[in-house]
Design a protein around this motif. Structure first.
Motif, PDB file in Angstrom:
ATOM      1  N   VAL A  12       0.848  -1.195   0.000  1.00  0.00           N
ATOM      2  CA  VAL A  12       0.000   0.000   0.000  1.00  0.00           C
ATOM      3  C   VAL A  12       0.886   1.249   0.000  1.00  0.00           C
ATOM      4  N   PHE A  13       0.805   1.998  -1.083  1.00  0.00           N
ATOM      5  CA  PHE A  13       1.498   3.284  -1.168  1.00  0.00           C
ATOM      6  C   PHE A  13       0.497   4.378  -0.843  1.00  0.00           C
ATOM      7  N   PRO A  14       0.977   5.555  -0.420  1.00  0.00           N
ATOM      8  CA  PRO A  14       0.028   6.659  -0.283  1.00  0.00           C
ATOM      9  C   PRO A  14      -0.557   6.965  -1.668  1.00  0.00           C
ATOM     10  N   GLY A  15      -1.865   6.895  -1.798  1.00  0.00           N
ATOM     11  CA  GLY A  15      -2.484   7.108  -3.099  1.00  0.00           C
ATOM     12  C   GLY A  15      -2.875   5.828  -3.817  1.00  0.00           C
ATOM     13  N   SER A  16      -2.448   4.673  -3.306  1.00  0.00           N
ATOM     14  CA  SER A  16      -2.965   3.407  -3.854  1.00  0.00           C
ATOM     15  C   SER A  16      -4.468   3.419  -3.648  1.00  0.00           C
ATOM     16  N   ASN A  17      -5.235   2.972  -4.647  1.00  0.00           N
ATOM     17  CA  ASN A  17      -6.675   2.904  -4.396  1.00  0.00           C
ATOM     18  C   ASN A  17      -7.303   1.594  -4.866  1.00  0.00           C
ATOM     19  N   CYS A  18      -6.476   0.661  -5.330  1.00  0.00           N
ATOM     20  CA  CYS A  18      -7.000  -0.656  -5.701  1.00  0.00           C
ATOM     21  C   CYS A  18      -6.441  -1.732  -4.775  1.00  0.00           C
ATOM     22  N   ASP A  19      -5.849  -1.314  -3.650  1.00  0.00           N
ATOM     23  CA  ASP A  19      -5.246  -2.270  -2.723  1.00  0.00           C
ATOM     24  C   ASP A  19      -6.293  -3.207  -2.130  1.00  0.00           C
ATOM     25  N   ASN A  20      -7.407  -2.636  -1.681  1.00  0.00           N
ATOM     26  CA  ASN A  20      -8.468  -3.477  -1.132  1.00  0.00           C
ATOM     27  C   ASN A  20      -9.073  -4.381  -2.188  1.00  0.00           C
ATOM     28  N   ASP A  33      -6.093 -14.938   2.442  1.00  0.00           N
ATOM     29  CA  ASP A  33      -6.157 -13.577   2.989  1.00  0.00           C
ATOM     30  C   ASP A  33      -4.814 -12.905   2.773  1.00  0.00           C
ATOM     31  N   ALA A  34      -4.804 -11.861   1.963  1.00  0.00           N
ATOM     32  CA  ALA A  34      -3.547 -11.153   1.707  1.00  0.00           C
ATOM     33  C   ALA A  34      -3.226 -10.240   2.875  1.00  0.00           C
ATOM     34  N   ARG A  35      -1.909 -10.013   3.074  1.00  0.00           N
ATOM     35  CA  ARG A  35      -1.517  -9.031   4.090  1.00  0.00           C
ATOM     36  C   ARG A  35      -1.239  -7.700   3.394  1.00  0.00           C
ATOM     37  N   PHE A  36      -1.717  -6.623   3.998  1.00  0.00           N
ATOM     38  CA  PHE A  36      -1.467  -5.296   3.433  1.00  0.00           C
ATOM     39  C   PHE A  36      -0.218  -4.717   4.081  1.00  0.00           C
ATOM     40  N   VAL A  37       0.748  -4.333   3.264  1.00  0.00           N
ATOM     41  CA  VAL A  37       2.044  -3.866   3.780  1.00  0.00           C
ATOM     42  C   VAL A  37       2.229  -2.394   3.402  1.00  0.00           C
ATOM     43  N   TRP A  38       2.440  -1.576   4.410  1.00  0.00           N
ATOM     44  CA  TRP A  38       2.601  -0.128   4.216  1.00  0.00           C
ATOM     45  C   TRP A  38       3.957   0.168   3.580  1.00  0.00           C
ATOM     46  N   HIS A  39       3.991   1.140   2.692  1.00  0.00           N
ATOM     47  CA  HIS A  39       5.176   1.397   1.872  1.00  0.00           C
ATOM     48  C   HIS A  39       6.418   1.756   2.669  1.00  0.00           C
ATOM     49  N   ARG A  40       6.231   2.214   3.912  1.00  0.00           N
ATOM     50  CA  ARG A  40       7.394   2.652   4.682  1.00  0.00           C
ATOM     51  C   ARG A  40       8.106   1.503   5.377  1.00  0.00           C
ATOM     52  N   GLU A  41       7.491   0.311   5.349  1.00  0.00           N
ATOM     53  CA  GLU A  41       8.157  -0.815   6.010  1.00  0.00           C
ATOM     54  C   GLU A  41       9.421  -1.174   5.234  1.00  0.00           C
ATOM     55  N   PRO A 206      -4.493  -3.490 -17.697  1.00  0.00           N
ATOM     56  CA  PRO A 206      -5.871  -3.846 -17.310  1.00  0.00           C
ATOM     57  C   PRO A 206      -5.929  -4.391 -15.887  1.00  0.00           C
ATOM     58  N   HIS A 207      -7.144  -4.420 -15.352  1.00  0.00           N
ATOM     59  CA  HIS A 207      -7.355  -4.762 -13.946  1.00  0.00           C
ATOM     60  C   HIS A 207      -7.970  -6.152 -13.790  1.00  0.00           C
ATOM     61  N   PRO A 208      -7.173  -7.197 -13.650  1.00  0.00           N
ATOM     62  CA  PRO A 208      -7.749  -8.530 -13.442  1.00  0.00           C
ATOM     63  C   PRO A 208      -8.560  -8.599 -12.141  1.00  0.00           C
ATOM     64  N   GLU A 209      -8.150  -7.810 -11.132  1.00  0.00           N
ATOM     65  CA  GLU A 209      -8.827  -7.902  -9.831  1.00  0.00           C
ATOM     66  C   GLU A 209     -10.260  -7.379  -9.889  1.00  0.00           C
ATOM     67  N   ARG A 210     -10.600  -6.617 -10.951  1.00  0.00           N
ATOM     68  CA  ARG A 210     -11.964  -6.086 -11.039  1.00  0.00           C
ATOM     69  C   ARG A 210     -12.905  -7.042 -11.769  1.00  0.00           C
ATOM     70  N   HIS A 211     -12.367  -8.097 -12.346  1.00  0.00           N
ATOM     71  CA  HIS A 211     -13.208  -9.077 -13.028  1.00  0.00           C
ATOM     72  C   HIS A 211     -12.939 -10.468 -12.463  1.00  0.00           C
ATOM     73  N   CYS A 212     -13.261 -10.638 -11.194  1.00  0.00           N
ATOM     74  CA  CYS A 212     -13.077 -11.945 -10.567  1.00  0.00           C
ATOM     75  C   CYS A 212     -14.405 -12.561 -10.161  1.00  0.00           C
ATOM     76  N   GLU A 213     -15.502 -11.868 -10.395  1.00  0.00           N
ATOM     77  CA  GLU A 213     -16.819 -12.398 -10.036  1.00  0.00           C
ATOM     78  C   GLU A 213     -17.791 -11.976 -11.123  1.00  0.00           C
ATOM     79  N   ALA A 214     -18.677 -12.892 -11.502  1.00  0.00           N
ATOM     80  CA  ALA A 214     -19.602 -12.614 -12.606  1.00  0.00           C
ATOM     81  C   ALA A 214     -20.445 -11.365 -12.347  1.00  0.00           C
ATOM     82  N   ILE A 215     -20.798 -11.117 -11.099  1.00  0.00           N
ATOM     83  CA  ILE A 215     -21.677  -9.987 -10.784  1.00  0.00           C
ATOM     84  C   ILE A 215     -21.025  -8.654 -11.166  1.00  0.00           C
TER      85      ILE A 215
END
Lengths: 236, 735
Positions: A12-20, A33-41, A206-215
């Motif tokens: 997660v960088f400041p300004g990331s918006n597709c992390d979730n 379950d992915a772990r979210f890692v802050w950019h300063r680590e 392109p964003h594979p994470e936005r097309h992972c569910e038919a809905i």
């Protein structure tokens, strides 16, 4: 099926918006379950998959991805990539990968200078990678794009090398798979995604994470996360 | 005192208002204090010309958790899960600096949503411009769309829907109305109240500079040519900063470090502190020396009126200030303790030890004058009720007229606009822009949320009352054709100069119409915004009471969209077409005239239509549903066919009305639905159950779009040809 034991991180960088969104996609596709890692680590445990998510890291100021490459965590991402971890850069993540030299080339402003948000067709050019093994060769898939700087550029020599080594993984295409001139952003050779020479670092606009569910309008992206985590996760 | 006379004028106050201030304060205010009155009593902050009319709105309902008066309204969606939503205008800034004006409009409304403790999940916008032949209008259009996209895309909140319309009255004064919707659990809603005497007032986010000073006053004046030079009045947006502010704010709220918060919008530090104090009935003292400044040498009144963006005010218990500071440090943001909550009810500004101003907070909030302006029915109102429709009725070449309608920028696809907006970030958008309403799934719930914004300003011009009611009904219908139940509205009431009796009449009538429809359709008003003085060189815009609607669908898997889905489906008109050509887009295209009687609206018919659609969707009988509105039935059918890529062969009889009215009349309470032929009996039974009149029109299939009316083939075109016209008109113009 047993539980997937793979370990995944989303930086997660400041300004990331597709992390979730990346975290939700990994969970939906593989149960991990992915772990979210802050950019300063400066260090993190070893991961099988590290995602550099989409967004506007540092506001895209200076140049897309140009500031994020200096974030402390990037040394650790590079170290883990050398160790063999799979690194997936989506959209802004792809831009960070080219800025940091982990992938060749650069992402320029879209040809028509407008931000572009829509679904595009892609042809899988190489399904013999850890990221694409669940796709068929030359399979046409549909994923959303949402970017202002997705116009992939590389010099002719570099382009020849990418093509020769099978490192062009996705090209923009028509629904029937024709690719010539199909890049909506002017990308050279209609390139949408490339991989490094070791086959463990992939970037795509392109964003594979936005097309992972038919809905959500499509599930073609799910197979990328399945390919990846099954390759490394020892799923039984 | 002659000096004082100049001063009240300088602060946008009238002599009567100044006298009232003297009487209330029982002394003469100093310059800074008068500046506070000037902005807090401006129309933009104080609603002095609109308040009396806004009281007509119904604001209560079982679904309403928070009505008007807070940063945003809140409505219940599913159990504890609520939607916080609001719409605001940023018209004058968008007229002089379209990119930043639009961007900061989006940024401002997003802050209102997370000020409620809600995570923003969707934006919509309503945009109105002059006509696209004009190069300056194209530049405004390009800039505003880029600004909306630039801010929303960067902060990562999907722009999921909206409307765009074009009319000469907006040429010099375009409209940007931005709506944002967030999700919050009912027990986690925050309010903009400075509660707890002794608590610390913390200013977080960006530093304060000279940008946007007197923006609130700028919003409360008419525009003219010289305003092109008012760019310094326009704020500059930094969506990256706001993204950090959003994440940091939600983090400190989640951690329980904050008791109340408020965004800094119009009139910046002044309105945020005064409103927070006023709502809690407390006082606040702030020290200007503690405000983080971006530039040196700013006067106290400049600091108090600056509209620098991306700032929030938080009220924090003293013991929690350190923990709060740490969170903001993590996000590389400033946080500064600038004051305290007091029990004296006064809004006090100090610099170091020196008191610069001290005024009872309630004088600035509750004592704002309530003006009921003179109103007069404009001459046009009766004159334009009658119109000659012979050109339209006798037109004959219905194919050509349909193509002209589909290529009218008001009706043509807005793809050029929404392809510049990231609509899929957040992975919740299940119906994207282009259908009647956007639909989002809700985390942890089977339900979905449907969102729409709407206003037909030709209707509100010709008949403000009926037009105002139709704006509510159309936005509700947009939600209903998605299978959802309309819940509540927010609004942006954009009008000309209220000091002109004809304009005030439009405002009174339009708000009457909105109020009556909200009452009848059980969609209470939860908040909104009034924007007056939308005039350019003395010419007012068409009255534009834009409505933002939130609806809920019980099972998001059962949502409907407007496109035909498969060949062989039955196509049916729900509702009844009347001989109504007045105020139609077709008449306007042929004559260039806004005239005629606005279509009749019957709330009972409207409610019956919603009931049918809701049950039809829930029982999974319908394949598609589309609001039949601007452009009439032929346009609605063409849109469903084009979007689905499926032709239709239609034939029906309607000898009660003219061919023109059957094809292009804009009768209300209608929808086009399609369904599998096996559901024919069930659909017709359901229509009868709800006493909704209907006409079977034909079947989907093939590559042609053909309509046979009363035995004559009136329209026959290759669908690809209609699609090309509809799809490319705006992008070709904007090349």
């Amino acid at each position: 099926m047993g539980a997937n034991k793979a370990k995944a991180a989303v930086i997660v960088f400041p300004g990331s918006n597709c992390d979730n969104d990346a975290g939700r996609a990994i969970k939906a596709a593989t149960g991990v379950d992915a772990r979210f890692v802050w950019h300063r680590e400066t260090s993190m445990e070893d991961f099988d998959l590290i995602v550099l998510p989409g967004g506007f890291s540092f506001g895209d100021y200076l140049r897309t991805g140009a500031i994020a490459r200096y974030s402390p965590i990037m040394k650790e991402v590079i170290r883990q990539a050398r160790r063999g971890a799979k690194v997936l850069g989506i959209c802004n993540g792809f831009q960070i990968l080219t800025e940091s030299g982990m992938l060749p080339g650069a992402l320029l402003r879209n040809r028509d200078l407008l931000f572009l948000s829509k679904d595009v067709y892609l042809r899988v050019e190489n399904n013999n990678t850890a990221f694409t093994s669940a796709y068929k060769e030359k399979q046409v898939i549909r994923l959303p794009i949402a970017h202002g700087d997705g116009n992939y550029y590389i010099d002719d020599e570099g382009y020849k090398r990418l093509v020769g080594e099978g490192r062009v993984v996705f090209r923009y295409s028509a629904p029937d798979g024709a690719t010539e001139g199909m890049a909506p952003n002017g990308a050279k050779g209609d390139i949408a995604g490339i991989i490094n020479d070791h086959g463990n670092v992939l970037g795509l606009m392109p964003h594979p994470e936005r097309h992972c569910e038919a809905i959500l309008g499509g599930a073609d992206g799910k197979w990328m996360f399945e390919s990846l985590l099954n390759a490394v996760g020892g799923q039984s | 005192m002659s000096d004082a006379q100049n001063l009240w004028k300088e602060h946008g106050l009238t002599k009567e208002e100044y006298d009232k201030i003297l009487a209330l304060l029982k002394r003469q205010p100093n310059y800074l204090e008068l500046a506070l009155f000037g902005v807090m009593w401006s129309e933009h902050c104080g609603y002095k010309n609109s308040k009396a009319q806004l009281r007509k709105f119904p604001v209560k309902g079982a679904q309403v958790v928070q009505g008007p008066g807070e940063n945003a309204g809140v409505v219940r969606l599913d159990g504890k899960l609520c939607a916080a939503f609001k719409m605001e205008s940023h018209n004058h800034p968008s007229a002089v600096e379209p990119y930043q004006g639009a961007a900061t409009g989006v940024g401002g409304i997003i802050r209102d949503i997370f000020a409620m403790g809600a995570r923003p999940v969707a934006s919509l916008d309503s945009l109105r411009f002059g006509t696209l032949e004009d190069a300056h209008t194209r530049q405004l259009f390009r800039g505003v769309v880029a600004g909306v996209g630039g801010y929303g895309n960067c902060i990562g909140i999907p722009t999921v829907g909206g409307e765009v319309s074009f009319h000469p009255s907006y040429k010099g004064n375009p409209l940007l109305n931005a709506m944002c919707v967030g999700l919050v659990d009912e027990d986690k809603i925050f309010k903009g109240q400075a509660v707890g005497v002794g608590n610390i007032v913390v200013l977080v986010g960006a530093r304060t500079g000279r940008d946007g000073i007197k923006g609130a006053s700028f919003a409360s004046e008419e525009l003219s040519e010289s305003d092109r030079d008012k760019r310094p009045n326009v704020q500059v947006g930094d969506p990256f900063m706001e993204k950090l502010l959003l994440e940091a704010s939600l983090e400190v709220l989640e951690a329980g470090l904050v008791v109340g918060l408020q965004d800094l919008g119009a009139a910046g530090l002044t309105s945020s502190t005064v409103e927070m104090a006023g709502r809690a009935g407390n006082g606040i003292t702030i020290d200007l020396n503690k405000v983080p400044m971006r530039e040196k040498g700013m006067e106290p009144w400049e600091t108090m009126l600056s509209e620098s963006q991306e700032r929030m005010l938080m009220v924090v218990e003293p013991s929690k200030v350190n923990a709060l500071t740490k969170v903001f440090e993590k996000w590389d943001l400033n946080s500064a303790a600038i004051g305290t909550v007091t029990d004296d009810g006064n809004f006090t500004i100090t610099r170091g030890g020196e008191t610069l101003a001290s005024v009872p907070a309630e004088l600035l909030t509750d004592k704002v004058p309530v003006n009921i302006r003179e109103q007069r029915e404009p001459a046009y109102f009766k004159a334009l009720k009658t119109a000659d429709f012979s050109k339209l009725k006798g037109y004959g070449d219905w194919n050509e007229l349909l193509e002209r309608l589909l290529s009218s920028p008001n009706i043509a696809s807005k793809r050029w606009v929404y392809e510049q907006y990231d609509c899929t970030v957040g992975v919740n958008t299940v119906v994207r822009p282009g259908s009647d309403a956007a639909v989002l799934r809700l985390p942890g719930s089977k339900k979905g949320m449907a969102l729409a914004v709407d206003c037909n300003t030709r209707y509100t011009y010709l008949d403000p009352q009926r037009g105002g009611a139709i704006a509510v009904a159309e936005s509700a219908r947009n939600v209903a054709v998605s299978g959802a139940k309309p819940l509540a509205i927010t609004n942006c009431l954009n009008f000309g100069n209220p000091e002109k009796p004809e304009i005030y009449w439009q405002f009174v009538k339009a708000t009457d119409g909105v109020a009556s429809a909200c009452e009848a359709l059980n969609t209470p008003v939860t908040g909104g915004n009034v924007s007056f003085y939308n005039e350019y060189d003395g010419q007012a815009i068409q009255p534009s009471p834009t409505i933002g609607m939130v609806g809920v669908i019980d099972d998001v898997e059962k949502r409907l969209t407007s496109s035909f889905k498969r060949e062989g489906d039955i196509v049916l008109l729900v509702g009844e077409s009347l001989e109504e050509l007045g105020a139609s887009e077709a008449h306007y295209i042929l004559t260039g005239k806004d005239e005629g009687e606005v279509p009749v609206l019957d709330f009972d018919k409207e409610k019956a239509l919603y009931a049918f659609l809701s049950e039809g969707a829930d029982k999974e009988l319908l394949s598609s549903a589309h609001d039949c509105a601007d452009g009439g039935l032929a346009v609605a059918l063409a849109e469903s066919a084009i979007q689905g890529g499926i032709g239709v062969t239609l034939a029906w009889e309607d000898k009660n009305i003219s061919v023109a009215a059957a094809l292009f009349g804009e009768s209300q309470s209608r929808a086009v639905v399609s369904f599998n032929s096996k559901h024919k009996g069930s659909v017709e039974a359901l229509l009868k159950k709800h006493s909704v009149p209907f006409t079977p029109l034909g079947q989907t299939g093939g590559e042609n779009f053909s309509i046979n009316l009363n035995g004559a083939l009136v329209i026959s075109r290759a669908l690809t040809e209609l699609a090309r016209v509809w799809d490319t008109t705006i992008s070709e113009i904007m090349k």
